[in-house]
Design an enzyme around this catalytic site. Structure first.
Site, short mmCIF file in Angstrom:
data_model
loop_
_atom_site.label_atom_id
_atom_site.label_comp_id
_atom_site.label_asym_id
_atom_site.label_seq_id
_atom_site.Cartn_x
_atom_site.Cartn_y
_atom_site.Cartn_z
N GLU A 45 -6.34 -6.14 10.91
CA GLU A 45 -4.92 -5.79 10.94
C GLU A 45 -4.59 -5.01 12.20
OE1 GLU A 45 -1.54 -3.44 8.26
OE2 GLU A 45 -3.52 -3.84 7.42
N GLU A 86 3.58 4.15 -0.35
CA GLU A 86 4.47 4.62 -1.41
C GLU A 86 5.42 5.66 -0.84
OE1 GLU A 86 1.17 3.99 -4.97
OE2 GLU A 86 2.02 5.98 -4.63
N THR A 140 6.53 -5.11 4.19
CA THR A 140 6.84 -6.28 5.00
C THR A 140 6.82 -7.53 4.13
OG1 THR A 140 5.84 -5.23 6.93
CG2 THR A 140 6.14 -7.61 7.03
N MET A 148 0.83 -1.21 0.00
CA MET A 148 0.00 0.00 0.00
C MET A 148 0.86 1.26 0.00
SD MET A 148 -3.13 -0.94 2.63
CE MET A 148 -2.34 -2.07 3.78
N GLN A 156 15.01 1.29 31.85
CA GLN A 156 15.54 2.08 32.97
C GLN A 156 15.75 1.21 34.21
OE1 GLN A 156 16.32 5.26 32.57
NE2 GLN A 156 16.95 5.70 34.68
N GLY A 192 -1.69 2.23 10.03
CA GLY A 192 -2.32 3.51 10.33
C GLY A 192 -1.68 4.10 11.57
#
Length: 381
Positions: free
Chosen positions: A244, A127, A158, A125, A338, A366
């Site tokens: 997703e 670009e 991926t 998806m 930490q 997203g």
């Protein structure tokens, strides 16, 4: 911890998967990180043992089981390391597009080998100039007779190097109004004329997960590789982003659980000023805060999984989960490093890897800013 969706068969399956990963993944993971690649042989072993494409119907080589089995696979892979995210993408992000929108011929052609690990999938998806704003992608697919000609470039993909089958979001109608109605999904196979890989990208984390640029230069693809209908690609993407984002939220939750458990073990053993650092009030308060966040996150994600399995619309809540759980995981990574002190910055301690790997979860599927926009919109703002 008891999960709402777990039955006896899920528990048996988890036990088998853990034994497999103890033998085939944990001993080799650090080497895969150094090699910056998961070997294809591991994919084949996953397939041989029934750990790929669990939701694919048995007539196409899968197991035909419920989403709970996918959840277990995702959880156990994440416990090994976040770099195994490409397997989750194959199982639960890419393959569902073929299940939902593919023709019977496409399913027969692609699903059986996807279940065995012979075919590794990807979805393209993003670009170079377009991330979350999918309506403005520039990759085009022009119909010429019995094939499409694709031109464009994708990045941050991926499984980009290993990928044998790539679902490409492209513009079949660049002049469509509104713009998103011109988007279609076309499946590009490894040997397609005009299809090539660009750079294998070197990332701050997820080192063993191959990520690449994909280039399409007059790439010729048979018209039979159109997935679903022309112009429906954006709709398909929106429909599948719910799962997703659920997968991303789940991985973040498991990462938080893993980091917290490892840190509790460490602070009980590490001494300073003559006593274990777990005895210091500041340490106890930090652990108490993180444990509370983790417990609340698990309760939320478990209910979302059940709702998703029952076919409910969880767009708003899954956007909340994706935002909040990835943010929590990033904060926990910082706090746990930490608490490890100087050793937390050493590669021999897993917290250093987790600290590198977790930030990207708030970016992909997203960005978290987009998640907040979706939440606000669905609240009527």
């Amino acid at each position: 911890m008891s999960h709402l969706y777990i039955q006896k068969e899920h528990t048996i399956f988890r036990s088998a998967l853990r034994k497999f990963l103890d033998k085939e993944a944990y001993p080799y993971y650090e080497q895969w990180e150094e090699d910056r690649m998961i070997p294809r042989s591991f994919w084949r072993k996953l397939g041989d043992n029934g750990f790929l494409c669990p939701e694919v119907d048995d007539q196409y080589g899968g197991s035909g089981v419920d989403f709970g089995f996918s959840v277990i696979i995702n959880e156990e892979l994440e416990r090994v390391g976040s770099g195994l995210v490409g397997i989750s993408l194959h199982n639960d992000i890419v393959i569902p597009y073929i299940i939902a929108y593919g023709t019977d011929e496409q399913k027969r052609r692609w699903l059986p080998k996807s279940a065995t690990g012979e075919i590794i999938t990807a979805i393209a998806m993003t670009e170079p100039g377009t991330g979350s704003d999918l309506a403005n992608i520039r990759t085009t697919a022009r119909r010429e007779g019995d094939h499409y000609v694709i031109n464009g470039q994708k990045t941050f993909i991926t499984n980009g190097i290993h990928g044998d089958l790539v679902i490409v979001a492209c513009k079949t109608d660049p002049d469509a109004v509104p713009k998103h109605k011109g988007i279609s999904l076309i499946v590009v196979e490894r040997d397609a004329q005009g299809f090539s890989r660009g750079r294998k990208l070197h990332k701050a984390g997820l080192h063993c997960q191959d990520t690449a640029e994909l280039i399409f230069e007059d790439c010729i693809v048979p018209k039979e590789n159109l997935l679903g209908q022309e112009g429906k690609g954006f709709q398909y993407l929106m429909e599948k982003l719910q799962q997703e984002r659920l997968i991303v939220a789940l991985a973040a939750q498991v990462s938080s659980e893993t980091m917290l458990n490892q840190t509790i073990q460490y602070i009980k053993q590490r001494e300073a000023f003559g006593k274990a650092i777990s005895k210091f009030q500041n340490t106890q308060f930090k652990i108490a805060e993180m444990a509370t966040e983790v417990e609340m996150g698990r309760t939320f994600i478990d209910q979302l999984i059940v709702d998703h399995m029952n076919g409910k619309d969880i767009v708003t809540k899954v956007s909340m989960a994706k935002w909040k759980l990835t943010e929590v995981a990033r904060n926990i990574a910082t706090e746990c490093m930490q608490l490890h002190g100087g050793y937390g910055y050493m590669e021999e301690y897993e917290i250093a890897r987790r600290y590198r790997d977790i930030p990207v979860a708030s970016i992909y599927a997203g960005t978290n800013e987009i998640m907040k926009t979706i939440i606000a919109k669905n609240l009527g703002l």
